[in-house]
Design an enzyme around this catalytic site. Structure first.
Site, PDB file in Angstrom:
ATOM      1  N   HIS A 110       2.302  -3.643   7.235  1.00  0.00           N
ATOM      2  CA  HIS A 110       3.016  -3.441   7.855  1.00  0.00           C
ATOM      3  C   HIS A 110       4.067  -4.011   8.058  1.00  0.00           C
ATOM      4  O   HIS A 110       4.374  -4.902   7.227  1.00  0.00           O
ATOM      5  CB  HIS A 110       2.729  -3.565   9.759  1.00  0.00           C
ATOM      6  N   ASP A 113       4.290  -7.663   9.381  1.00  0.00           N
ATOM      7  CA  ASP A 113       3.012  -8.477   9.229  1.00  0.00           C
ATOM      8  C   ASP A 113       3.376  -9.312   7.633  1.00  0.00           C
ATOM      9  O   ASP A 113       4.133 -10.744   7.842  1.00  0.00           O
ATOM     10  CB  ASP A 113       1.737  -7.277   8.047  1.00  0.00           C
TER      11      ASP A 113
HETATM   12  C1  XLS Z   1      -5.977   0.760  14.022  1.00  0.00           C
HETATM   13  C2  XLS Z   1      -5.343   0.761  12.795  1.00  0.00           C
HETATM   14  C3  XLS Z   1      -4.191  -0.009  12.305  1.00  0.00           C
HETATM   15  C4  XLS Z   1      -3.742   1.035  11.233  1.00  0.00           C
HETATM   16  C5  XLS Z   1      -1.951   0.754  10.339  1.00  0.00           C
HETATM   17  O1  XLS Z   1      -6.418   0.662  15.028  1.00  0.00           O
HETATM   18  O2  XLS Z   1      -6.134   1.448  12.010  1.00  0.00           O
HETATM   19  O3  XLS Z   1      -4.890  -0.767  11.897  1.00  0.00           O
HETATM   20  O4  XLS Z   1      -4.767   1.404   9.936  1.00  0.00           O
HETATM   21  O5  XLS Z   1      -0.900   1.216  11.336  1.00  0.00           O
END
Ligand code: XLS
Ligand code: NI
Ligand code: NI
Length: 446
Positions: A110, A113
């Site tokens: 993200h 991140d």
């Molecule tokens: C949350 C989601 C998230 C997505 C990315 O439950 O899995 O991690 O994969 O935003």
């Protein structure tokens, strides 16, 4: 192996670990691959090309090991007080050391991140630009590719009532900024895909929510994203990740079928595909295999987030996968669909909170990659043997006859069929579905 290094250190963070290697099923080395032999050819392709696995940045390097009852326990040098940008730089070095040592062809992130939020939108935007330079250099140096990037549209307080579905259009515009930047990051870094997970796009009570209006807002947002993708010439796939609940009670992107309907309603069914996650499938009351098969049947298969839930806990526990049955059946659906194309297996999975040592990250990923490799071998054996596919074909064989073909071709109507049933005195008898025999057969391939 607990570290007390300063964030600015360039020392290896995992000095005791060499690159993880394939050593075969008989090895006792817990940090060697027992099944994942990257160059081994299975059904005409290397295991590397089948798996295309990715390490996720957020759970493995950003999450400090906190939960709703307790603070972070991992104490990584880049967590806690300190200069956020220096910490982000150190985190990036450690992340790429890990990607290289585990042999990951891809990673995922993200925007938040990779780069700190900053005190303002402008600062967040600049931080990301700074960190993208570093990420690009690290990718060039290591050869690790980007499976996908995404924008965190759920962490900041402004997104408490959603991003695109927020009652305030100013929030929608802030989300547009983040997605533009994260999509352009994917483009710059040669990302294979761009993912949109709904975050807080959903609601907790209809007492304060206009569901139809929020659907229109979300449809508009997705169209803007697709338009921008074409404008900048990004060639990767845009993917939506369904999830039925958490953080909101009712997430709009509930499951593959709900997203399929949403895409059709907003004219996006040829523009956006799906990123299917194991634990989201099971929270929706489906199996992972079902969600993959549904996506494949409608031309929507994109990529996979690989993890697992706990049947006794009703939330997204995001554990590393370790069920051979679950993984093999998913592979079977996937191989029947011709594989993942530009997608891959993203380890959207986190350590248990007590797994505080850095080496636990290696145990988790080595096990995850190996269960994927083993599941691939089981599914390949199912395909090569052909008995299960043959059974399914036989089950529907009558649809190849005159009656079946005329029904599907639209050559008949309801009244004509009713008359036919009476005239021919139809009296079809139940036929065994052979579930037990088929389940027994799968156990032969392990
Ligand atoms: C949350 C989601 C998230 C997505 C990315 O439950 O899995 O991690 O994969 O935003
Ligand atoms: Ni996910
Ligand atoms: Ni999830």
């Amino acid at each position: 192996m607990t570290r007390t290094l300063e964030p600015s250190s360039t020392d290896p963070f995992f000095p005791e670990i060499e690159s993880v290697r394939f050593a075969g099923p008989d090895t006792d080395d817990p940090l060697a691959y027992r099944y994942y032999d990257a160059d081994r050819i299975v059904l005409g392709r290397s295991m590397r090309d089948h798996l295309r696995f990715a390490v996720c940045y957020w759970h493995s390097f950003c999450w400090p090991g906190d939960d709703v009852f307790g603070e972070g326990v991992f104490a990584r040098p880049w967590h806690g007080a300190g200069d956020p940008l220096a910490q982000a730089e150190r985190k990036l070095e450690v992340a790429f050391e890990f990607f290289s040592k585990i042999g990951a062809p891809f990673y995922t992130f993200h925007d938040r991140d990779l780069a700190p939020e900053g005190a303002s939108l402008a600062e967040g935007h600049e931080n990301l630009a700074h960190m993208l330079d570093r990420a690009e250099a690290a990718m060039d140096r290591t050869g690790v590719g980007l499976l996908w990037s995404t924008a965190n549209l759920f962490g900041h307080p402004r997104y408490a009532a959603g991003a695109a579905t927020n009652p305030d259009p100013d929030v929608f515009a802030c989300a547009a900024l983040q997605v533009r930047d994260a999509l352009e990051a994917a483009h710059r870094l040669g990302g294979a895909n761009y993912v949109l997970w709904g975050g807080r796009e959903g609601y907790d009570t209809l007492l304060n929510t206009d569901l139809a209006r929020e659907n229109r807002q979300l449809g508009r947002f997705m169209n803007l994203v697709v338009e921008h993708k074409h404008k900048i010439g990004f060639e990767g796939a845009i993917l939506i990740e369904p999830k039925p609940m958490e953080p909101t009670k009712h997430q709009y992107d509930f499951d593959a079928a709900a997203v399929h309907a949403f895409l059709q309603e907003h004219g996006l069914e040829n523009e956006i595909r799906l990123n299917i996650e194991v634990n989201h499938a099971t929270l929706a009351g489906h199996s992972f295999q079902h969600e993959i098969a549904y996506a494949a049947a409608h031309g929507l298969l994109g990529s996979l987030d690989i993890n697992r839930g706990d049947p006794q806990l009703g939330w997204d526990t995001d554990q590393f996968p370790n069920s051979l049955e679950e993984v093999s059946l998913a592979w079977y659906a996937l191989l029947q669909a011709g594989g993942l194309g530009s997608g891959g297996f993203n380890f959207d999975a986190k350590l248990r909170r007590q797994s505080v040592e850095p080496v636990d990250l290696f145990h988790a990923h080595v096990g995850g990659v190996d269960i994927l490799a083993r599941g691939l071998l089981v599914a390949a054996a199912m395909i090569e043997d052909g008995a299960i596919a043959e059974h399914v074909e036989q089950r529907y064989a009558a649809w190849g006859g005159d009656l079946g073909r005329s029904i599907l071709a639209g050559d008949t109507d309801l009244a004509a069929l009713a008359d036919l049933a009476l005239d021919r005195k139809l009296d079809p008898k139940p036929v065994s579905g052979r579930q037990e025999a088929l389940e027994n057969r799968i156990n032969r391939y392990r």
